[in-house]
Every structure is written in C-alpha cells, then in structure tokens.
Design an enzyme around this catalytic site. Structure first.
Site, PDB file in Angstrom:
ATOM      1  N   LYS A 189      42.092  -3.103 -25.646  1.00  0.00           N
ATOM      2  CA  LYS A 189      42.309  -1.844 -24.930  1.00  0.00           C
ATOM      3  C   LYS A 189      40.956  -1.171 -24.689  1.00  0.00           C
ATOM      4  CE  LYS A 189      42.825   2.311 -25.719  1.00  0.00           C
ATOM      5  NZ  LYS A 189      42.050   2.754 -24.539  1.00  0.00           N
ATOM      6  N   GLU A 264      34.741   0.908 -36.948  1.00  0.00           N
ATOM      7  CA  GLU A 264      33.336   1.253 -36.685  1.00  0.00           C
ATOM      8  C   GLU A 264      33.365   2.655 -36.109  1.00  0.00           C
ATOM      9  OE1 GLU A 264      30.811  -0.726 -37.308  1.00  0.00           O
ATOM     10  OE2 GLU A 264      31.388  -2.806 -36.986  1.00  0.00           O
ATOM     11  N   CYS A 298      26.504   5.401 -31.616  1.00  0.00           N
ATOM     12  CA  CYS A 298      26.988   5.738 -32.951  1.00  0.00           C
ATOM     13  C   CYS A 298      25.857   5.701 -33.966  1.00  0.00           C
ATOM     14  CB  CYS A 298      28.093   4.783 -33.346  1.00  0.00           C
ATOM     15  SG  CYS A 298      27.679   3.105 -32.921  1.00  0.00           S
ATOM     16  N   GLU A 399      28.368  14.885 -35.619  1.00  0.00           N
ATOM     17  CA  GLU A 399      27.899  13.954 -34.603  1.00  0.00           C
ATOM     18  C   GLU A 399      27.972  14.637 -33.244  1.00  0.00           C
ATOM     19  OE1 GLU A 399      30.422  10.510 -33.602  1.00  0.00           O
ATOM     20  OE2 GLU A 399      28.566   9.357 -33.714  1.00  0.00           O
TER      21      GLU A 399
HETATM   22  P1  NAD Z   1      37.554   7.834 -29.315  1.00  0.00           P
HETATM   23  O1  NAD Z   1      37.803   7.692 -30.752  1.00  0.00           O
HETATM   24  O2  NAD Z   1      38.075   9.008 -28.614  1.00  0.00           O
HETATM   25  O3  NAD Z   1      38.121   6.585 -28.508  1.00  0.00           O
HETATM   26  C1  NAD Z   1      37.799   5.249 -28.832  1.00  0.00           C
HETATM   27  C2  NAD Z   1      38.901   4.371 -28.320  1.00  0.00           C
HETATM   28  O4  NAD Z   1      40.082   4.667 -29.049  1.00  0.00           O
HETATM   29  C3  NAD Z   1      39.241   4.551 -26.844  1.00  0.00           C
HETATM   30  O5  NAD Z   1      39.567   3.310 -26.276  1.00  0.00           O
HETATM   31  C4  NAD Z   1      40.461   5.446 -26.907  1.00  0.00           C
HETATM   32  O6  NAD Z   1      41.297   5.320 -25.799  1.00  0.00           O
HETATM   33  C5  NAD Z   1      41.149   4.948 -28.163  1.00  0.00           C
HETATM   34  N1  NAD Z   1      42.048   5.902 -28.814  1.00  0.00           N
HETATM   35  C6  NAD Z   1      42.007   7.260 -28.761  1.00  0.00           C
HETATM   36  N2  NAD Z   1      43.012   7.782 -29.475  1.00  0.00           N
HETATM   37  C7  NAD Z   1      43.724   6.762 -30.010  1.00  0.00           C
HETATM   38  C8  NAD Z   1      44.872   6.666 -30.849  1.00  0.00           C
HETATM   39  N3  NAD Z   1      45.494   7.745 -31.296  1.00  0.00           N
HETATM   40  N4  NAD Z   1      45.317   5.441 -31.200  1.00  0.00           N
HETATM   41  C9  NAD Z   1      44.679   4.336 -30.788  1.00  0.00           C
HETATM   42  N5  NAD Z   1      43.593   4.363 -29.975  1.00  0.00           N
HETATM   43  C10 NAD Z   1      43.109   5.557 -29.586  1.00  0.00           C
HETATM   44  O7  NAD Z   1      35.989   7.691 -29.191  1.00  0.00           O
HETATM   45  P2  NAD Z   1      35.127   7.669 -27.875  1.00  0.00           P
HETATM   46  O8  NAD Z   1      34.968   9.089 -27.489  1.00  0.00           O
HETATM   47  O9  NAD Z   1      35.630   6.715 -26.881  1.00  0.00           O
HETATM   48  O10 NAD Z   1      33.777   7.028 -28.414  1.00  0.00           O
HETATM   49  C11 NAD Z   1      32.800   7.767 -29.012  1.00  0.00           C
HETATM   50  C12 NAD Z   1      32.894   7.677 -30.511  1.00  0.00           C
HETATM   51  O11 NAD Z   1      32.864   6.325 -30.946  1.00  0.00           O
HETATM   52  C13 NAD Z   1      31.755   8.336 -31.213  1.00  0.00           C
HETATM   53  O12 NAD Z   1      32.236   9.150 -32.244  1.00  0.00           O
HETATM   54  C14 NAD Z   1      30.929   7.193 -31.785  1.00  0.00           C
HETATM   55  O13 NAD Z   1      30.219   7.484 -32.917  1.00  0.00           O
HETATM   56  C15 NAD Z   1      31.925   6.157 -32.011  1.00  0.00           C
HETATM   57  N6  NAD Z   1      31.308   4.836 -31.916  1.00  0.00           N
HETATM   58  C16 NAD Z   1      31.099   4.137 -33.062  1.00  0.00           C
HETATM   59  C17 NAD Z   1      30.501   2.888 -33.016  1.00  0.00           C
HETATM   60  C18 NAD Z   1      30.271   2.096 -34.258  1.00  0.00           C
HETATM   61  O14 NAD Z   1      29.988   0.927 -34.155  1.00  0.00           O
HETATM   62  N7  NAD Z   1      30.392   2.652 -35.419  1.00  0.00           N
HETATM   63  C19 NAD Z   1      30.135   2.351 -31.793  1.00  0.00           C
HETATM   64  C20 NAD Z   1      30.362   3.089 -30.644  1.00  0.00           C
HETATM   65  C21 NAD Z   1      30.975   4.337 -30.720  1.00  0.00           C
END
Ligand code: NAD
Ligand code: MN
Length: 505
Positions: A189, A264, A298, A399
């Site tokens: 997804k 992650e 991240c 963050e």
């Molecule tokens: P997000 O958590 O809003 O979304 C990430 C993904 O999860 C998207 O595909 C989203 O559609 C999905 N999602 C959202 N709500 C969900 C739910 N209730 N159930 C299942 N899936 C759901 O994050 P974002 O805004 O897309 O990305 C930014 C964040 O990701 C930042 O906080 C960053 O630190 C983190 N990040 C971490 C890493 C790592 O490797 N640790 C890498 C990249 C980004």
C-alpha cells in the site's frame, strides 16, 4: 513549470491515462471506478490520476496473495531462480532509470540528485537481496546421541507493506525485495501522496517473471485500505514505515491476529559535534544531515549539539553555508533542495518553527515558507537553523519532518550523551570527532539503531536500518531483514539403530 510538465509527461508516456492497481498479475481499475489526483509538490499541478483502492480491492489483493502463497510456485522455486528474477527486476529498473527518476521527482518535488541516488539505491537493493537470499539458510545444531536438529527458514506468508511518501520507490524496494526474495507474497500500500513509482515497480516485477498474485499494489487511504490489511486474518505480517502514532495503532491492531510486525517510525536524531572534530566536515555533513530531501527523512539529524569551545566557529560556517542552499526547479542539477510534500506538511513545519520563535528561540536563518520564482504554486520551506533553545521546547522534542535544525551547546562528553539520549526516539545519530577512542565510547552509549561516525549517511544496501525506543523495531536493508520475512522451523530427527520407547511401556 508548465514547460516541465509537458516535456516530462511526453517523455514519461504518462498520457497512458490512469495508473492502475495491480492485483493477481493484472492491471485494473478499482471496483468503485474511483480515482485520485497525484500532485507535483513543486508546482501544485496535477500530474496523473491513480485508481483508488477501496476495502473491496484490498480484499481481492489479499485473496490473490494468499492463493499465490498457499498454492503457487514462487516460494517453491529453487532459490537461484528467485534470485535471478530479482536481478532481472534490477536490470529493468536500470534500463528505465531516467524514467523512474523523473517520475519520482514529479511525484515528490525532490531534487534531481536526491531522486537519482534513491532510485539507484532501490535498484541496488534488489541486487543485494538477489545475492543475500542465495546464502540465507537455516542452521544445523548438534544434539547428544543419535538426535539431529536442523532449522529451515520458511517464508512467513502474506505480508502487508505500508509505505510512506518521503522515499516512495526506495521504501518500496526496502520492503518488496527481501519479502519476495524469501518467497512471501505481498500486498503493497503506497502512500496516496506518492504512489507512482511503486506502481511502476509492481509492473516491472510482473515483467521480470514474478508470478501473478505474488506482488499486488493497492494505492488507497491508510485509514481504510491500510487498516483493513492490518486487521485481515489472512495477512501474516505487516511491515510499516511511517509515523510513530500510526505505528502504535498498527501494533495494537495487529495483536488481534498476532501478526508479525516490523515498524520503521519517526526520529529526532542527534548529531554530536566535539571540539576535536574536523569542523568543515561536520558542517557539510550536518547540512546534508538535515537539509537532504528537504528534511523529510526519518533519520534527519535534526538536533545538533556542539561543544562550547567550537560553537561560534561551527555556527558561523553552518549558517553561512545554509544560506547558500538553493531552492528551485527540482530538475536542475544546481538545485540543492526540493519541495515539501504538500500544504499540510508545510503548515506543520511552519507551526513548529513559529512555536520555537514564540518560546524565545533565535531563528538564525530561514524560518518561513519560501516563495520560489517560477514555482509559486508549489510548497517550499526555507532551510532553517534555530538556536537558543531549551530541551523542553516542542521544536526540540518532536519530529518536524522538514528542513529545520535546532542547535544547542554542550560542555562535555557526559552531557552530550545525556542530551542525545533525552528523546523518545532512537533512530539515527552522528558523532563528529577525530578522537577514535571518544567516537567508540560515545557510540556505545547512544541509544539509537544507527551511529554515523564522521559520516554524513548510513543507508547502504547491507547496513541494518531501524530504530531503538519509539523509532520502532526490526531492521531493513540488511541480511537480518530476510529473517524477519521468515519463520524458523526446527526439525528434530532421530537416527539411532534402536527404536526409542520413551514411556517404557
Ligand atoms: P503516516 O504514518 O501518516 O503514513 C505512512 C503510511 O501509513 C501511508 O501509506 C499511510 O497511508 C498509511 N497509514 C496511515 N494511517 C494508517 C492506518 N491507520 N492503518 C494503516 N496504514 C495507515 O506517515 P507519513 O506522513 O506518510 O510519513 C512520514 C513519517 O514516516 C514520518 O514520521 C517519518 O519519520 C516516518 N518515516 C520513518 C522511516 C523509518 O525508516 N523509520 C522512513 C520514512 C518515514
Ligand atoms: Mn505527489
């Protein structure tokens, strides 16, 4: 920018219409027929439409993946055959390198050099796992007498893989490559903000010979499609990259079916710059550490701690160079910094900066939404450095996920380590010192999954990537990741001459 649009769209053959879902080896529209717009954050323009998966589509994708895993041949192929197909995926990606780079830039607004590096790494990830899977094996354990034990690494099953928007193709590669290498089937997804390259990757997998149903791609909303996958009883594992709050919810929901989970999550990674550091290297590494990918990383080194004696000298150079960073056309190789993903993220970033200002911090440079000539409708933020902060300020603790560094002084090694560890997160960290003993000592004390010593980056294929504390658990990008897509089966045998009669009846 409409020039960019027309030129690139021609090249990209994006006039093919809507990007479709991939389910059971077929491209298809969503069952509802709904689509959503994909926006270029640099220009604010719509660049494509994508079929919007709903829960019904997710159900079909899980069925296809389940069927492929339970009845299909992918997992039973000799490992060399899966390896060859992973290499073939990499080969097709290589031949379509420029297209993937351009698509990634249009979808994310990131700079050319960032997109090139990330697409290249995505390719190398498939090559890495094509190699690693061949020698991924169980163990043989000695037992007393005529008993023998060996273990097998069996693919865990159907995996839901939920991808964020900051590195759309690279994060997809980090998940897809190890999962299919082991023989799992997957439902990916992508983030709805940035679905395009993951869809193309799914098409490339099919072209390379991955059987129908093994790789399914369902772009749709997190709260519906993502959540459905997390709760589904026929999904065995969920691998998630995204924010910490969403990760916590996923872990909770996955517990109902005891799914395997890897997370992650977010970070607030510290950089410790000691008085014996090569200051110029620390300045350049720190600029990259926070401003790369417009800070939407991240592992962004967003908290800088500088030893008192060199603070002024470091800051002078750091601020001077930050002011030289250019925002502009992401396709121009002179552009250092690309756009922010959308208006919402821009508001979040600015909110943190304004709260720091209100709390009495000093904005050394930047501190505002930027206007970029020719890209007035895009989303841009000035590279921002904030000093005079205290450790309880929101901008220091949370963050920001944007091009914003906070900088503080420290007195000695002990205080540096305490400040570094004073966070709920523990993803990345950096240590700048020319004293090898100090680097070793400090890196052992930092509670983070990654320590970069005099080094601006860490994510090479083969190096474990993942967090301590609320940055999540599990490691990606490394050999160990293969274990996380497998179950260990322990097989115990008896080879004695004499049949055993343990109850003695
Ligand atoms: P997000 O958590 O809003 O979304 C990430 C993904 O999860 C998207 O595909 C989203 O559609 C999905 N999602 C959202 N709500 C969900 C739910 N209730 N159930 C299942 N899936 C759901 O994050 P974002 O805004 O897309 O990305 C930014 C964040 O990701 C930042 O906080 C960053 O630190 C983190 N990040 C971490 C890493 C790592 O490797 N640790 C890498 C990249 C980004
Ligand atoms: Mn986009």
């Amino acid at each position: 920018m409409s020039m960019i649009k027309e030129e690139k769209l021609e090249q990209l053959d994006m006039k093919r219409g809507t990007y479709q879902l991939i389910i059971n080896g077929q491209r298809m529209d969503s069952q509802s027929g709904e689509t959503f717009a994909v926006i270029n954050p640099a220009t604010g323009e719509e660049i494509a439409r994508v079929a919007k998966a709903s829960v019904e589509d997710a159900e079909k994708a899980v069925e296809a993946a389940r069927n492929a895993f339970d009845k299909g041949k992918w997992r039973h192929f000799p490992v060399n055959k899966r390896s060859r197909i992973l290499n073939k995926i990499a080969g097709i990606m290589r031949s379509r390198f420029n297209e993937l780079v351009e698509l990634e830039i249009l979808d994310t607004g990131k700079s050319l050099s960032a997109a090139q590096g990330q697409v290249m790494q995505a390719i190398e990830d498939f090559e890495f796992y094509a190699g690693a899977i061949v020698s991924h094996r169980g163990s043989v354990n000695s037992l007393p007498g005529a008993f023998q034990n060996h273990t097998e690494q069996e693919p865990v099953g159907v995996c839901a893989q939920i991808i964020p928007w900051n590195y759309p193709l690279m994060m997809a590669a980090w998940k897809v490559a190890p999962a299919i290498a082991t023989g799992c089937s997957i439902v990916v997804k992508p983030a709805t903000l940035t679905p395009l390259t993951a869809i193309v990757l799914g098409e490339i997998c099919l072209e390379a010979g991955v059987p129908a149903g093994v790789v399914n791609i369902v772009p749709g909303s997190g709260s519906t499609v993502g959540n459905y996958l997390v709760e589904h009883k026929n999904v065995d594992k969920v691998a998630f990259t995204g924010s910490t709050p969403v990760g916590k919810g996923i872990m909770e929901k996955a517990s109902n079916t005891l799914k395997r989970v890897t997370l992650e999550l977010g970070g607030k990674s510290p950089s410790l710059i000691f008085n014996d550091a090569d200051i110029d290297a620390a300045v350049d590494g720190s600029l990259f550490g926070i401003f790369y990918n417009s800070g939407q990383s991240c592992e962004a080194r967003s908290r800088l701690y500088v030893q008192e004696e060199i603070y002024d000298q470091f800051m002078e150079k750091f601020i001077t160079k930050a002011k030289k960073l250019t925002l502009g056309d992401p396709f121009q190789k002179e552009t250092h910094i690309g756009a922010i993903i959308n208006q919402n993220q821009l508001d979040v970033i600015d909110g943190f900066v304004q709260s720091a200002r209100k709390d009495g911090a000093t904005i050394e440079t930047g501190g505002a939404i930027a206007s970029v000539k020719g890209f007035e409708e895009g989303f841009w933020y000035e590279p921002t450095i904030i000093s005079n902060v205290s450790h309880d300020m929101e901008a220091v603790r949370e963050e920001i996920f944007g091009p914003v560094a906070v900088v503080m002084k420290f007195k000695d090694e002990k205080e540096a380590v305490e400040l570094a560890n004073d966070s709920i997160y523990g993803l990345g960290s950096a240590v700048w010192t020319q004293n090898h003993a100090r680097a070793t000592r400090v890196s052992k004390q930092i509670k983070a999954g990654i320590v970069m010593i005099n080094c601006p980056f860490s994510a090479f294929p083969g190096t474990p990537f993942g967090g301590y504390k609320q940055s999540g658990f599990g490691r990606e990008l490394c050999v160990e990741t293969l274990d996380l897509y497998c179950e260990t089966k322990s097989i115990v045998s008896y080879y004695g001459d004499k049949p055993l009669n343990p109850l003695g009846v």
